[in-house]
Design an enzyme around this catalytic site. Structure first.
Site, short mmCIF file in Angstrom:
data_model
loop_
_atom_site.label_atom_id
_atom_site.label_comp_id
_atom_site.label_asym_id
_atom_site.label_seq_id
_atom_site.Cartn_x
_atom_site.Cartn_y
_atom_site.Cartn_z
N ASP A 70 -9.13 -4.93 0.10
CA ASP A 70 -7.70 -4.85 0.35
C ASP A 70 -7.44 -3.42 0.80
O ASP A 70 -7.59 -2.47 0.03
CB ASP A 70 -6.92 -5.17 -0.93
CG ASP A 70 -5.41 -5.15 -0.72
OD1 ASP A 70 -4.94 -4.81 0.37
OD2 ASP A 70 -4.69 -5.48 -1.70
N LYS A 125 2.93 0.37 5.23
CA LYS A 125 3.31 1.65 4.64
C LYS A 125 2.67 2.82 5.38
O LYS A 125 3.33 3.77 5.76
CB LYS A 125 2.94 1.67 3.16
CG LYS A 125 3.66 0.60 2.36
CD LYS A 125 2.94 0.37 1.04
CE LYS A 125 3.11 -1.03 0.56
NZ LYS A 125 2.31 -2.04 1.24
N TRP A 141 -2.49 -5.20 -8.33
CA TRP A 141 -1.18 -5.41 -7.71
C TRP A 141 -0.66 -6.78 -8.13
O TRP A 141 -1.42 -7.76 -8.15
CB TRP A 141 -1.32 -5.30 -6.19
CG TRP A 141 -0.10 -5.55 -5.39
CD1 TRP A 141 1.14 -5.00 -5.57
CD2 TRP A 141 0.02 -6.44 -4.28
NE1 TRP A 141 2.02 -5.48 -4.61
CE2 TRP A 141 1.34 -6.37 -3.81
CE3 TRP A 141 -0.87 -7.27 -3.62
CZ2 TRP A 141 1.80 -7.09 -2.72
CZ3 TRP A 141 -0.42 -7.99 -2.53
CH2 TRP A 141 0.90 -7.91 -2.09
#
Length: 187
Positions: free
Chosen positions: A139, A175, A55
């Site tokens: 993560d 999200k 990312w």
């Protein structure tokens, strides 16, 4: 957050054993920044390994924390039209890392590739992390998105607990829980 990540029964047991502590964070990004600063100040080695590719914000977050960012192989470049894990390269890079290095692993729905290790591959990866005494930072931004099942998507984290590993986990609920504007997370 603890029950979602570790499972209700396991979270309770870990808390009783004094092995589970949580703090609220500004979504996953804030959690990663907190973990980076903590490791930078108290971790000793000053290096973090992230996947290549990863990312876009990972490198900037850890550099801002004062860490040297290194990469480990993640995608097999021999098949660009169908991305797949470069499992052997991944393992070789982890095995070649300095003891005590922090390694960032994405728990599921790897960003930006969407390619995740199988359970068997996770078992090998996590065993290397234990053997090399790497500080694992998961993560966890997409729990529930990879398989549609929050428990299945927690496999790597829960398996590392079963193996006796110590870790940091940065969770985002932006999200996957529809709380993007709220910046809700936990470490």
């Amino acid at each position: 957050a603890q029950k979602l990540m570790f499972g209700g029964e396991s979270a309770g047991k870990l808390k009783e054993e004094g092995r589970l502590v949580s703090i609220q964070s500004l979504s996953g990004t804030g959690g990663l920044a907190m973990c980076g600063k903590l490791y930078s100040k108290f971790g000793g080695v000053g290096k973090v390994m992230v996947s290549n590719p990863t990312w876009g914000n990972h490198r900037a977050i850890f550099e801002a924390a004062g860490l040297e960012v290194q990469t480990y192989k993640y995608i097999d470049s021999s098949c660009p039209e169908t991305p797949r894990l470069d499992f052997e390269g991944f393992k070789t890079d982890l095995e070649g890392s300095a003891e005590g290095t922090m390694v960032l692993l994405q728990a599921c729905a790897h960003n930006p590739t969407g390619v995740d290790p199988t359970k068997e591959q996770w078992d090998e990866i996590l065993s290397i992390c234990l053997k090399k005494n790497l500080l694992v930072l998961f993560d966890n931004a997409y729990q529930g998105f990879a398989t549609g099942d929050t428990d299945r998507d927690a496999y790597a984290v829960r398996r590392f607990v079963d193996l006796g590993g110590s870790m940091l986990v940065a969770c985002s609920f932006a999200k996957n829980m529809g709380l993007y504007g709220e910046r809700v997370g936990a470490v």
